[in-house]
Design an enzyme around this catalytic site. Structure first.
Site, PDB file in Angstrom:
ATOM      1  N   HIS A   1      24.358  -5.075  21.916  1.00  0.00           N
ATOM      2  CA  HIS A   1      24.709  -4.008  22.850  1.00  0.00           C
ATOM      3  C   HIS A   1      24.925  -2.690  22.129  1.00  0.00           C
ATOM      4  O   HIS A   1      25.903  -2.515  21.398  1.00  0.00           O
ATOM      5  CB  HIS A   1      25.975  -4.421  23.640  1.00  0.00           C
ATOM      6  CG  HIS A   1      26.313  -3.472  24.727  1.00  0.00           C
ATOM      7  ND1 HIS A   1      27.603  -3.126  25.050  1.00  0.00           N
ATOM      8  CD2 HIS A   1      25.515  -2.790  25.579  1.00  0.00           C
ATOM      9  CE1 HIS A   1      27.574  -2.263  26.052  1.00  0.00           C
ATOM     10  NE2 HIS A   1      26.327  -2.050  26.389  1.00  0.00           N
TER      11      HIS A   1
ATOM     12  N   SER B   1      24.552  -4.481  29.585  1.00  0.00           N
ATOM     13  CA  SER B   1      25.935  -4.024  29.498  1.00  0.00           C
ATOM     14  C   SER B   1      26.775  -4.679  30.584  1.00  0.00           C
ATOM     15  O   SER B   1      27.984  -4.525  30.595  1.00  0.00           O
ATOM     16  CB  SER B   1      26.009  -2.505  29.617  1.00  0.00           C
ATOM     17  OG  SER B   1      25.251  -2.060  30.698  1.00  0.00           O
TER      18      SER B   1
ATOM     19  N   GLU C   1      27.814  -4.009  19.692  1.00  0.00           N
ATOM     20  CA  GLU C   1      28.550  -5.227  20.030  1.00  0.00           C
ATOM     21  C   GLU C   1      27.552  -6.380  19.933  1.00  0.00           C
ATOM     22  O   GLU C   1      26.523  -6.385  20.623  1.00  0.00           O
ATOM     23  CB  GLU C   1      29.118  -5.145  21.447  1.00  0.00           C
ATOM     24  CG  GLU C   1      30.356  -4.267  21.538  1.00  0.00           C
ATOM     25  CD  GLU C   1      30.882  -4.119  22.961  1.00  0.00           C
ATOM     26  OE1 GLU C   1      32.105  -4.064  23.136  1.00  0.00           O
ATOM     27  OE2 GLU C   1      30.072  -4.048  23.904  1.00  0.00           O
TER      28      GLU C   1
ATOM     29  N   ASN D   1      33.046  -1.683  27.263  1.00  0.00           N
ATOM     30  CA  ASN D   1      32.901  -1.306  28.668  1.00  0.00           C
ATOM     31  C   ASN D   1      34.100  -1.707  29.511  1.00  0.00           C
ATOM     32  O   ASN D   1      34.440  -1.039  30.484  1.00  0.00           O
ATOM     33  CB  ASN D   1      31.610  -1.885  29.251  1.00  0.00           C
ATOM     34  CG  ASN D   1      30.392  -1.092  28.800  1.00  0.00           C
ATOM     35  OD1 ASN D   1      30.536   0.033  28.346  1.00  0.00           O
ATOM     36  ND2 ASN D   1      29.227  -1.680  28.920  1.00  0.00           N
TER      37      ASN D   1
HETATM   38  N1  CAA Z   1      19.683  11.506  20.781  1.00  0.00           N
HETATM   39  C1  CAA Z   1      19.655  11.679  19.440  1.00  0.00           C
HETATM   40  N2  CAA Z   1      20.584  12.368  18.779  1.00  0.00           N
HETATM   41  C2  CAA Z   1      21.564  12.950  19.483  1.00  0.00           C
HETATM   42  C3  CAA Z   1      21.667  12.814  20.883  1.00  0.00           C
HETATM   43  C4  CAA Z   1      20.652  12.054  21.528  1.00  0.00           C
HETATM   44  N3  CAA Z   1      20.657  11.869  22.852  1.00  0.00           N
HETATM   45  N4  CAA Z   1      22.760  13.473  21.305  1.00  0.00           N
HETATM   46  C5  CAA Z   1      23.328  14.005  20.206  1.00  0.00           C
HETATM   47  N5  CAA Z   1      22.613  13.686  19.106  1.00  0.00           N
HETATM   48  C6  CAA Z   1      22.930  14.001  17.721  1.00  0.00           C
HETATM   49  C7  CAA Z   1      22.699  15.433  17.412  1.00  0.00           C
HETATM   50  O1  CAA Z   1      21.389  15.676  16.955  1.00  0.00           O
HETATM   51  C8  CAA Z   1      23.721  15.684  16.348  1.00  0.00           C
HETATM   52  O2  CAA Z   1      23.237  15.171  15.113  1.00  0.00           O
HETATM   53  P1  CAA Z   1      23.450  15.941  13.725  1.00  0.00           P
HETATM   54  O3  CAA Z   1      24.934  16.011  13.541  1.00  0.00           O
HETATM   55  O4  CAA Z   1      22.735  15.043  12.776  1.00  0.00           O
HETATM   56  O5  CAA Z   1      22.819  17.271  13.857  1.00  0.00           O
HETATM   57  C9  CAA Z   1      24.893  14.802  16.723  1.00  0.00           C
HETATM   58  O6  CAA Z   1      24.338  13.791  17.554  1.00  0.00           O
HETATM   59  C10 CAA Z   1      25.964  15.560  17.467  1.00  0.00           C
HETATM   60  O7  CAA Z   1      25.357  16.141  18.623  1.00  0.00           O
HETATM   61  P2  CAA Z   1      25.797  17.525  19.293  1.00  0.00           P
HETATM   62  O8  CAA Z   1      26.406  18.428  18.250  1.00  0.00           O
HETATM   63  O9  CAA Z   1      24.689  18.035  20.130  1.00  0.00           O
HETATM   64  O10 CAA Z   1      26.822  17.114  20.341  1.00  0.00           O
HETATM   65  P3  CAA Z   1      28.274  16.638  20.182  1.00  0.00           P
HETATM   66  O11 CAA Z   1      28.885  16.940  18.878  1.00  0.00           O
HETATM   67  O12 CAA Z   1      28.899  17.151  21.409  1.00  0.00           O
HETATM   68  O13 CAA Z   1      28.140  15.049  20.273  1.00  0.00           O
HETATM   69  C11 CAA Z   1      27.909  13.013  21.412  1.00  0.00           C
HETATM   70  C12 CAA Z   1      27.421  14.445  21.285  1.00  0.00           C
HETATM   71  C13 CAA Z   1      27.554  12.264  20.137  1.00  0.00           C
HETATM   72  C14 CAA Z   1      27.196  12.406  22.599  1.00  0.00           C
HETATM   73  C15 CAA Z   1      29.471  13.020  21.600  1.00  0.00           C
HETATM   74  O14 CAA Z   1      29.802  13.856  22.662  1.00  0.00           O
HETATM   75  C16 CAA Z   1      30.039  11.641  21.858  1.00  0.00           C
HETATM   76  O15 CAA Z   1      30.319  10.884  20.951  1.00  0.00           O
HETATM   77  N6  CAA Z   1      30.259  11.339  23.162  1.00  0.00           N
HETATM   78  C17 CAA Z   1      30.772  10.032  23.602  1.00  0.00           C
HETATM   79  C18 CAA Z   1      29.611   9.177  23.990  1.00  0.00           C
HETATM   80  C19 CAA Z   1      30.039   7.801  24.423  1.00  0.00           C
HETATM   81  O16 CAA Z   1      31.164   7.523  24.770  1.00  0.00           O
HETATM   82  N7  CAA Z   1      29.055   6.894  24.415  1.00  0.00           N
HETATM   83  C20 CAA Z   1      29.275   5.513  24.855  1.00  0.00           C
HETATM   84  C21 CAA Z   1      28.940   5.381  26.305  1.00  0.00           C
HETATM   85  S1  CAA Z   1      29.157   3.720  26.840  1.00  0.00           S
HETATM   86  C22 CAA Z   1      27.673   2.992  26.580  1.00  0.00           C
HETATM   87  O17 CAA Z   1      26.733   3.595  26.211  1.00  0.00           O
HETATM   88  C23 CAA Z   1      27.612   1.530  26.794  1.00  0.00           C
HETATM   89  C24 CAA Z   1      27.214   1.105  28.108  1.00  0.00           C
HETATM   90  O18 CAA Z   1      26.808  -0.053  28.229  1.00  0.00           O
HETATM   91  C25 CAA Z   1      27.399   1.901  29.315  1.00  0.00           C
END
Ligand code: CAA
Length: 521
Positions: free
Chosen positions: A141, A120, A153, A191
């Protein structure tokens, strides 16, 4: 080049294990490699607990979950990767480690095997240049949590063969992901925009009175983002965020990308977020997402007795929202416009609430009040949405604690979410969204990414309800955002916060920013 049927994944931390799950779910033969038994066991446990989550939610049967984990070949034998058509690495973000890994892979894998990096923050081109197959090395990514976030990505370097770009994009699609092909610039698309915003949020948290809960509530309720920025830093890992800011800063040499001092301090202290059990929030145990109370957890708020009337300064729709809010809390309001405000007319004991806007701050009214300077506070009501209604309580340096509590009680009385912040331009939501939107326009205007791709990337990579360009086109006017950015820049003294020329052009010529960016691309 043959089909991709067998995939190797090296490094089974959160991202690597998530990627393993994505491939295995797709029915690909998946070889998961770690350097020692405990790391391998930890990787297997991450996949098992993620699939268990699906079982718990009735999305997968116990048997299917077991079959999925059993189908993965967890191994310490590096040479097993010789069978893979694609090997992707998710090992720690240090160039020496990656280079060493790819040179070992070069020795083990046949020349046609495609190599991918999930880096990343490092240059994909630098990694590619050290292998014997720079045309077959690509960035793939994923986003955290990898099984959930739909974006990949696909990072092409100037050396990557077009066929490899197509094959990897196809593979991503087959795994239910949406690929966005981007060039090899520090931070890529997501990012650069996301982590700059997170860094900004850490600085705002560190330098103003807004609490960690307040900043996260503001962005989830007020901007409909799936997570608040501080909780997201904890999810990504503060060390990862810091690495990304370091490379963005090294590339731009712009102070706006200097890592937030608090972020660096927390990383030095080992407060890395969920993975270490503590970051901005404290978690049940390392690796858990369950927040537990700590010394910063706010005490339960005890509402104060509300005044019968408030003096409301403002005009327009914002002010009307404020009148409604007060009425819902059982408080009547006497409204005067900014121009007609006369401090002598404010009855004794009646607090003054100012409807704040980018060009109108509460301090402008407070300083007219003489000895009653502490009786003025700013309020900004964001329109209600499915997450409720946000009220930013913009306290001047003089606003009394009692008035802050009254404002909180009014918001709570109207079933809204109050967030106490400084009387700064844009308060919290506008302060954090505007530079991000400006950066997105800058990125599209530079030709690095199309308006559609940046929107797709932010929606699918970060779960934003809409992309930045669509947001600007539908929910903001160019002159308002230019006003906010100018005010922010005056406050931060950072020229990069000034509106980019595409935004000022849109404001001057009355053209939609989406039209302007599409026409110019
Ligand atoms: N592993 C597997 N599945 C997961 C999970 C995990 N760690 N976390 C959540 N899930 C699944 C759940 O099982 C659920 O699935 P179903 O709908 O099939 O039942 C679904 O995701 C939604 O989960 P929750 O209801 O528990 O939680 P939520 O609705 O609050 O969503 C989230 C959780 C998907 C993380 C949401 O909060 C979100 O989209 N957050 C933003 C995350 C983000 O910005 N990510 C990018 C970060 S940057 C990056 O990663 C790049 C880098 O290089 C740094």
């Amino acid at each position: 080049m043959g089909a991709i049927n067998t995939v190797g994944v090296v490094g089974l931390g959160t991202m690597g294990a998530g990627i393993v799950e994505v491939f295995a779910k797709q029915g690909l033969a998946t070889i998961a490699v770690e350097i020692d038994q405990s790391a391998l066991d930890r990787g297997r446990a991450i996949v098992a607990s993620s699939t268990q989550r699906a079982v718990d939610r009735g999305r997968m049967s116990e048997q299917d979950a077991k079959d999925l984990v059993d189908s993965i070949s967890f191994t310490l034998e590096f040479s097993d990767l010789a069978a893979a058509d694609l090997v992707i690495e998710a090992v720690p973000e240090r160039m020496s480690i990656k280079k060493d890994l790819f040179s070992r892979l070069d020795a083990v894998c046949p020349p046609e095997t495609i190599f991918a990096t999930n880096t990343s923050s490092l240059s994909v081109t630098d990694i590619a240049a050290t292998t014997s197959r720079p045309d077959r090395l690509i960035g793939m990514h994923f986003f955290n949590p990898a099984p959930v976030m739909k974006l990949v990505e696909v990072v092409r370097t100037v050396l990557t063969a077009q066929e490899v770009v197509s094959r990897i994009s196809e593979l991503a699609r087959a795994c239910g992901k949406s690929p966005v092909v981007v060039g090899d610039r520090a931070g890529f698309v997501v990012n650069t925009l996301l982590v700059s915003y997170l860094n900004d949020a850490v600085n705002v948290f560190d330098q103003s009175r807004v609490s960690r809960e307040g900043i996260d509530t503001a962005m989830t309720v007020g901007a409909l983002l799936p997570m608040g920025p501080l909780a997201l830093c904890d999810l990504i890992g503060l060390d990862v965020c810091l690495e990304i800011m370091d490379v963005l800063f090294a590339q731009s040499r712009d102070q706006v990308h200097a890592p937030a001092p608090l972020m660096r301090e927390m990383v030095s202290a080992g407060l890395l977020g969920r993975k270490s059990g503590r970051g901005f929030f404290t978690y049940e145990k390392p690796g858990s997402g369950r927040v537990i109370p700590d010394e910063l957890t706010p005490a339960d708020f005890e509402p104060v007795t509300l005044p019968r009337q408030v003096y409301l300064v403002g005009d327009g729709m914002q002010c009307e929202e404020l009148v409604k809010l007060c009425a819902q809390a059982g408080v009547s309001s006497h409204v005067v416009s900014y121009d007609q405000f006369d401090p002598g007319q404010v009855p004794e004991g009646v607090p003054v609430l100012v409807s704040v806007k980018p060009v109108q701050r509460a301090i402008d009214i407070a300083t007219q009040m003489g000895p009653r300077i502490d009786e003025v506070i700013g309020l900004h009501v964001l329109f209600p949405n499915q997450k409720g209604q946000l009220v930013e309580i913009a306290a001047t340096p003089f606003s009394s604690d009692q008035l802050v509590r009254i404002s909180q009680s009014i918001a709570l009385g109207a079933s809204a979410s109050p967030v106490i912040c400084d009387d700064d331009p844009g308060q919290v939501v506008g302060r954090l969204l505007s530079p991000y939107l400006n950066d997105a326009v800058r990125m599209v205007a530079s030709g690095y990414v199309s308006a559609d791709d940046v929107d797709t990337a932010m929606m699918l990579g970060c779960g934003y309800p809409r992309g930045p360009i669509a947001f600007l086109a539908n929910f903001s006017t160019p002159d308002t955002i230019c006003d906010v950015l100018e005010q922010i820049s005056r406050k931060t003294q950072l020229s990069r916060h000034l509106p980019v020329s595409a935004l000022t052009d849109a404001a001057i010529y009355g053209v939609g920013i989406d039209q302007l960016l599409t026409e110019s691309s």
